[in-house]
Scaffold this motif. Structure first.
Motif, PDB file in Angstrom:
ATOM      1  N   GLN B 556       0.806  -1.221   0.000  1.00 42.93           N
ATOM      2  CA  GLN B 556       0.000   0.000   0.000  1.00 42.93           C
ATOM      3  C   GLN B 556       0.840   1.273   0.000  1.00 42.93           C
ATOM      4  O   GLN B 556       0.297   2.367  -0.108  1.00 42.93           O
ATOM      5  CB  GLN B 556      -0.920   0.002   1.223  1.00 42.93           C
ATOM      6  CG  GLN B 556      -2.017  -1.055   1.128  1.00 42.93           C
ATOM      7  CD  GLN B 556      -2.868  -1.098   2.373  1.00 42.93           C
ATOM      8  OE1 GLN B 556      -2.340  -1.201   3.473  1.00 42.93           O
ATOM      9  NE2 GLN B 556      -4.181  -1.010   2.193  1.00 42.93           N
ATOM     10  N   SER B 557       2.145   1.116   0.135  1.00 44.17           N
ATOM     11  CA  SER B 557       3.016   2.284   0.228  1.00 44.17           C
ATOM     12  C   SER B 557       3.019   3.093  -1.074  1.00 44.17           C
ATOM     13  O   SER B 557       3.046   2.525  -2.181  1.00 44.17           O
ATOM     14  CB  SER B 557       4.446   1.829   0.553  1.00 44.17           C
ATOM     15  OG  SER B 557       5.328   2.890   0.342  1.00 44.17           O
ATOM     16  N   ALA B 558       3.017   4.394  -0.930  1.00 50.31           N
ATOM     17  CA  ALA B 558       3.042   5.268  -2.097  1.00 50.31           C
ATOM     18  C   ALA B 558       4.381   5.197  -2.820  1.00 50.31           C
ATOM     19  O   ALA B 558       4.479   5.541  -4.012  1.00 50.31           O
ATOM     20  CB  ALA B 558       2.758   6.697  -1.660  1.00 50.31           C
ATOM     21  N   GLN B 559       5.398   4.719  -2.110  1.00 49.89           N
ATOM     22  CA  GLN B 559       6.739   4.622  -2.717  1.00 49.89           C
ATOM     23  C   GLN B 559       6.851   3.454  -3.681  1.00 49.89           C
ATOM     24  O   GLN B 559       7.830   3.349  -4.421  1.00 49.89           O
ATOM     25  CB  GLN B 559       7.795   4.494  -1.619  1.00 49.89           C
ATOM     26  CG  GLN B 559       7.955   5.773  -0.823  1.00 49.89           C
ATOM     27  CD  GLN B 559       8.932   5.620   0.317  1.00 49.89           C
ATOM     28  OE1 GLN B 559       9.203   4.516   0.763  1.00 49.89           O
ATOM     29  NE2 GLN B 559       9.434   6.734   0.791  1.00 49.89           N
ATOM     30  N   SER B 560       5.911   2.539  -3.639  1.00 51.42           N
ATOM     31  CA  SER B 560       5.956   1.397  -4.555  1.00 51.42           C
ATOM     32  C   SER B 560       4.607   1.263  -5.267  1.00 51.42           C
ATOM     33  O   SER B 560       3.810   0.386  -4.944  1.00 51.42           O
ATOM     34  CB  SER B 560       6.304   0.115  -3.795  1.00 51.42           C
ATOM     35  OG  SER B 560       5.491   0.011  -2.650  1.00 51.42           O
ATOM     36  N   PRO B 561       4.377   2.160  -6.253  1.00 48.89           N
ATOM     37  CA  PRO B 561       3.083   2.155  -6.961  1.00 48.89           C
ATOM     38  C   PRO B 561       2.882   0.932  -7.847  1.00 48.89           C
ATOM     39  O   PRO B 561       1.772   0.686  -8.302  1.00 48.89           O
ATOM     40  CB  PRO B 561       3.152   3.450  -7.788  1.00 48.89           C
ATOM     41  CG  PRO B 561       4.599   3.731  -7.944  1.00 48.89           C
ATOM     42  CD  PRO B 561       5.276   3.218  -6.737  1.00 48.89           C
ATOM     43  N   GLN B 562       3.956   0.189  -8.102  1.00 50.98           N
ATOM     44  CA  GLN B 562       3.811  -1.011  -8.940  1.00 50.98           C
ATOM     45  C   GLN B 562       2.994  -2.102  -8.257  1.00 50.98           C
ATOM     46  O   GLN B 562       2.553  -3.044  -8.901  1.00 50.98           O
ATOM     47  CB  GLN B 562       5.189  -1.534  -9.390  1.00 50.98           C
ATOM     48  CG  GLN B 562       6.091  -2.116  -8.325  1.00 50.98           C
ATOM     49  CD  GLN B 562       6.956  -1.089  -7.622  1.00 50.98           C
ATOM     50  OE1 GLN B 562       6.532   0.051  -7.401  1.00 50.98           O
ATOM     51  NE2 GLN B 562       8.151  -1.480  -7.235  1.00 50.98           N
ATOM     52  N   PHE B 563       2.828  -1.960  -6.912  1.00 49.63           N
ATOM     53  CA  PHE B 563       2.039  -2.956  -6.177  1.00 49.63           C
ATOM     54  C   PHE B 563       0.685  -2.353  -5.810  1.00 49.63           C
ATOM     55  O   PHE B 563       0.592  -1.180  -5.434  1.00 49.63           O
ATOM     56  CB  PHE B 563       2.767  -3.386  -4.893  1.00 49.63           C
ATOM     57  CG  PHE B 563       4.155  -3.913  -5.132  1.00 49.63           C
ATOM     58  CD1 PHE B 563       4.332  -5.107  -5.826  1.00 49.63           C
ATOM     59  CD2 PHE B 563       5.277  -3.219  -4.702  1.00 49.63           C
ATOM     60  CE1 PHE B 563       5.617  -5.595  -6.060  1.00 49.63           C
ATOM     61  CE2 PHE B 563       6.542  -3.701  -4.928  1.00 49.63           C
ATOM     62  CZ  PHE B 563       6.728  -4.896  -5.611  1.00 49.63           C
ATOM     63  N   THR B 564      -0.342  -3.170  -5.894  1.00 48.26           N
ATOM     64  CA  THR B 564      -1.698  -2.700  -5.556  1.00 48.26           C
ATOM     65  C   THR B 564      -2.393  -3.754  -4.698  1.00 48.26           C
ATOM     66  O   THR B 564      -2.272  -4.957  -4.982  1.00 48.26           O
ATOM     67  CB  THR B 564      -2.529  -2.475  -6.837  1.00 48.26           C
ATOM     68  OG1 THR B 564      -1.726  -1.771  -7.774  1.00 48.26           O
ATOM     69  CG2 THR B 564      -3.805  -1.703  -6.541  1.00 48.26           C
ATOM     70  N   LEU B 565      -3.084  -3.292  -3.693  1.00 52.58           N
ATOM     71  CA  LEU B 565      -3.891  -4.212  -2.902  1.00 52.58           C
ATOM     72  C   LEU B 565      -5.272  -4.264  -3.545  1.00 52.58           C
ATOM     73  O   LEU B 565      -6.064  -3.330  -3.432  1.00 52.58           O
ATOM     74  CB  LEU B 565      -3.977  -3.724  -1.442  1.00 52.58           C
ATOM     75  CG  LEU B 565      -4.591  -4.705  -0.448  1.00 52.58           C
ATOM     76  CD1 LEU B 565      -3.785  -6.000  -0.373  1.00 52.58           C
ATOM     77  CD2 LEU B 565      -4.667  -4.079   0.939  1.00 52.58           C
ATOM     78  N   GLU B 566      -5.562  -5.357  -4.233  1.00 54.22           N
ATOM     79  CA  GLU B 566      -6.803  -5.474  -4.999  1.00 54.22           C
ATOM     80  C   GLU B 566      -8.001  -5.713  -4.090  1.00 54.22           C
ATOM     81  O   GLU B 566      -9.051  -5.106  -4.245  1.00 54.22           O
ATOM     82  CB  GLU B 566      -6.692  -6.627  -6.016  1.00 54.22           C
ATOM     83  CG  GLU B 566      -5.540  -6.510  -6.990  1.00 54.22           C
ATOM     84  CD  GLU B 566      -5.749  -5.413  -8.030  1.00 54.22           C
ATOM     85  OE1 GLU B 566      -6.879  -4.906  -8.139  1.00 54.22           O
ATOM     86  OE2 GLU B 566      -4.767  -5.034  -8.706  1.00 54.22           O
ATOM     87  N   ASP B 567      -7.818  -6.620  -3.153  1.00 51.80           N
ATOM     88  CA  ASP B 567      -8.926  -6.978  -2.254  1.00 51.80           C
ATOM     89  C   ASP B 567      -8.381  -7.043  -0.836  1.00 51.80           C
ATOM     90  O   ASP B 567      -7.620  -7.969  -0.490  1.00 51.80           O
ATOM     91  CB  ASP B 567      -9.515  -8.334  -2.685  1.00 51.80           C
ATOM     92  CG  ASP B 567     -10.793  -8.655  -1.925  1.00 51.80           C
ATOM     93  OD1 ASP B 567     -10.884  -8.273  -0.734  1.00 51.80           O
ATOM     94  OD2 ASP B 567     -11.695  -9.283  -2.525  1.00 51.80           O
ATOM     95  N   GLU B 568      -8.776  -6.071  -0.026  1.00 53.90           N
ATOM     96  CA  GLU B 568      -8.211  -5.968   1.328  1.00 53.90           C
ATOM     97  C   GLU B 568      -8.633  -7.137   2.212  1.00 53.90           C
ATOM     98  O   GLU B 568      -7.852  -7.646   3.001  1.00 53.90           O
ATOM     99  CB  GLU B 568      -8.645  -4.629   1.945  1.00 53.90           C
ATOM    100  CG  GLU B 568      -7.807  -4.299   3.166  1.00 53.90           C
ATOM    101  CD  GLU B 568      -7.841  -2.837   3.520  1.00 53.90           C
ATOM    102  OE1 GLU B 568      -8.279  -2.030   2.695  1.00 53.90           O
ATOM    103  OE2 GLU B 568      -7.416  -2.526   4.640  1.00 53.90           O
ATOM    104  N   ALA B 569      -9.928  -7.531   2.059  1.00 52.77           N
ATOM    105  CA  ALA B 569     -10.434  -8.619   2.908  1.00 52.77           C
ATOM    106  C   ALA B 569      -9.736  -9.932   2.582  1.00 52.77           C
ATOM    107  O   ALA B 569      -9.341 -10.687   3.476  1.00 52.77           O
ATOM    108  CB  ALA B 569     -11.941  -8.748   2.725  1.00 52.77           C
ATOM    109  N   LEU B 570      -9.560 -10.218   1.296  1.00 52.55           N
ATOM    110  CA  LEU B 570      -8.915 -11.464   0.874  1.00 52.55           C
ATOM    111  C   LEU B 570      -7.395 -11.396   0.998  1.00 52.55           C
ATOM    112  O   LEU B 570      -6.719 -12.408   1.108  1.00 52.55           O
ATOM    113  CB  LEU B 570      -9.266 -11.760  -0.580  1.00 52.55           C
ATOM    114  CG  LEU B 570     -10.581 -12.479  -0.878  1.00 52.55           C
ATOM    115  CD1 LEU B 570     -10.765 -12.606  -2.369  1.00 52.55           C
ATOM    116  CD2 LEU B 570     -10.604 -13.870  -0.231  1.00 52.55           C
TER     117      LEU B 570
END
Lengths: 42, 578
Positions: B556-570
């Motif tokens: 979730q860090s703004a420093q690594s935009p290449q990663f995205t949390l698609e589904d927080e619950a899962l």
């Protein structure tokens, strides 16, 4: 409230009489006892 | 005989002749006697013999002859002894030419064991007993001398100097001095304490305030010394010689592990016990003296289990990575937002805490166990302010083994972890195994436990340090497994034959996360890779420790935009690719 010579003397005497090191809780009890004794003796 | 020639005979010539003849007669029949053994003969027998042999001239009258023999021998009392018994006289001598001495008179009665034991003996008084305990001595004046008024906390307490002008004034108006008022309360730490209360009530209500005042004072007063939370008088403590300290150091190093003060007292100080003081005082003395020798000794125990190691003693737990490196790797544990709350439960009614944990590759390789916020509740508190290590005693009842481990306390941005578990991990577990750490009876005792399972064989990830490559080989194990963490060929087969990540890449968490996506991620649209955080974690924990929260915060860090949390619950995340 200060720690004075009479309090220290009582603590030292009781430490020597006990012949063993004591925790701060025990020393505090002795200290309170010394304070009460001193006040009641005045 | 040599002795006979040296003897100076007394009396008349006749008497000398009789004495000499008798002496020759007696010594002739005592050829095999010792020099000082008595040779006895009755006067009657002597008279009979001398009369019959006519060796000496004797009067014709028997009585006179008896009298002459008797007087001759009595005159030479320096040669003959004389005893009277049963109405007869017995003369005796020795081969040495001296009258025999009673053997009993030769015994030195002044120095018998009996006399030594009982002479001057008495029942010890109470004073004597106190002296044996070292508490009957008069209090030396040096203890009672109050320190110089340098105490910044109570600067006015010790000032007994009276200025001359005031003293003179005091003499003048001495009768007008007011009567001391009987104060029924005192001010302690800003709070007024009523001293007419029951002492127990005062202690319960104002104990901490009194304790603060007293402990501040004791820390300043040179007469008192402290080890842990115990105090005693410096003057009353024995000193340890350099030889004794060396002896203790060598003993610990010879045993090869930290030793308790009790063991050192009973076995380490071979040549000498510490004085006559009580055992608790001996323990305190030893601990206090060793505490001062910071160059040679370091305290690694707890209040109940006072363990000492030396500077030369190798640390418990030989991690593959350096201790400081491991502590740095665990720095996320210092942030409550990033550290996972390991599941802990209580066992039985005693409130014993049990920590359940899944072993990762990193932990298995280094023999370490992270101490997160929940595990911290189970851990012993260090006794010393500057203590960085607490030695733990671990029981492994499943394998009948005991281990010593180190709780390495994190300072600053370093995480706390336990080191020294490599033997347990290697012998009983595989990465992905679940086990429990259970609190013991004392604060630094723990039990390692796992439920033994039927034997299972799997091809699991292994590292060939010679070829410096990952490979998969068959491993047989009997421990319970968390299938999500088991590093099987099916799950992380992509590592087969590959090298480990470089040290530079290991330090970059985004690169490690990227590699994990590439290894276990599912290809999606536009070249993205998606994976569950639960699937990324076991792979990430090969090179470096990560918690679930830590990974989530990285994604979730703004420093690594290449990663995205698609589904927080899962916990589903994606990687957009490079």
């Amino acid at each position: 409230m200060n720690v004075d010579e009479a309090h220290v003397r009582e603590i030292i005497e009781r430490l020597i009489a006990s012949g063993a090191p004591q925790g701060i809780e025990t020393l505090t009890q002795w200290f309170i006892g010394a304070v009460i004794n001193q006040r009641s003796g005045e | 005989m040599a002795q006979a020639t040296e003897i100076q005979w007394a009396g008349t010539v006749e008497e000398q002749q009789i004495a000499w003849t008798v002496f020759e007669l007696l010594t002739a029949r005592a050829r095999f006697y010792s020099e000082d053994a008595p040779i006895r003969q009755r006067l009657t027998n002597l008279q009979e013999y001398l009369t019959s042999t006519s060796q000496v001239a004797l009067p014709g009258d028997a009585n006179m002859a008896r009298e002459l023999i008797s007087s001759s021998l009595a005159t030479n009392h320096h040669v003959f002894g004389r005893e009277e018994a049963d109405g007869d006289i017995t003369f005796s001598t020795t081969k040495a030419g001296l009258p025999p001495v009673d053997p009993a008179s030769k015994v030195d009665k002044a120095h018998t064991y009996k006399s030594r034991l009982f002479t001057g003996s008495r029942v010890p008084t109470e004073e004597d007993l106190q002296a044996v305990r070292g508490i009957g001595r008069d209090i030396p004046e040096i203890i009672m001398v109050m320190p110089e008024p340098t105490n910044v906390i109570f600067p006015d307490v010790y000032s007994d100097e009276v200025e001359p002008e005031i003293a003179a004034e005091a003499e003048l108006f001495v009768e007008e001095e007011p009567e001391p008022t009987q104060a029924s309360s005192v001010l302690v730490g800003g709070v007024e304490v009523d001293l007419t209360q029951d002492p127990a009530a005062i202690l319960a209500q104002h104990g901490p305030a009194f304790q603060r005042v007293l402990s501040n004072f004791l820390e300043e007063d040179f007469r008192f010394v402290r080890f842990g939370n115990e105090y005693y008088l410096e003057d009353r403590l024995e000193r340890l010689s350099k030889g004794q300290l060396k002896e203790i150091k060598e003993y610990i190093e010879e045993r090869g592990e930290p030793l308790s003060d009790e063991e050192i007292l009973s076995d380490g100080l071979v040549n000498r016990r510490l004085g006559d003081a009580d055992y608790s005082l001996q323990r305190f003395t030893l601990n206090f003296r060793l505490q001062r020798e910071k160059k040679d000794f370091r305290f690694v125990g707890t209040a109940a289990d006072r363990l000492w190691a030396t500077s030369q003693l190798p640390p418990i737990g030989q991690t593959v990575r350096k201790a400081t490196e491991v502590a740095q790797d665990y720095r996320y544990l210092t942030d409550p937002e990033l550290a996972d709350q390991d599941p802990t439960t209580t066992l039985g009614g005693a409130g014993t805490l049990v920590l359940r944990h899944v072993l990762t590759w990193y932990e298995s390789e280094n023999g370490v166990l992270p101490v997160g916020p929940s595990a911290q509740l189970m851990m012993p508190q260090p006794l010393m302010e500057d203590q960085t290590v607490v030695v733990l005693r671990l029981q492994d009842p499943m394998n009948y083994a005991t281990y010593l481990a180190e709780l390495r306390l994190g300072l600053g941005n370093r995480g706390t972890y336990i080191a020294g578990l490599e033997e347990f991990y290697q012998s009983a577990l595989v990465p992905g195994a679940t086990f429990s750490l259970i609190q013991g009876t004392t604060s630094n005792e723990f039990t390692l436990e796992y439920e033994r399972q039927p034997q299972t064989e799997s091809r699991l990830l292994q590292y060939d340090s010679r070829k410096e490559r990952w490979y998969f080989g068959p491993v047989v194990y009997e421990c319970p497994i968390d299938p999500g963490y088991l590093l099987t060929e099916e799950k992380v087969g992509g590592l087969n034959g590959k090298k480990r990540v470089s040290e530079a890449d290991r330090k970059r968490v985004d690169r490690l996360l990227q590699s994990a996506f590439e290894l276990v991620g599912e290809p999606g649209e536009g070249g993205t890779l998606t994976a569950l955080i639960d699937d990324l974690l076991p792979v990430l924990n090969i090179e470096r420790p990560f918690s679930s929260r830590y990974v989530r915060s990285l994604i979730q860090s703004a420093q690594s935009p290449q990663f995205t949390l698609e589904d927080e619950a899962l916990g589903l995340a994606s990687y957009a690719g490079s």
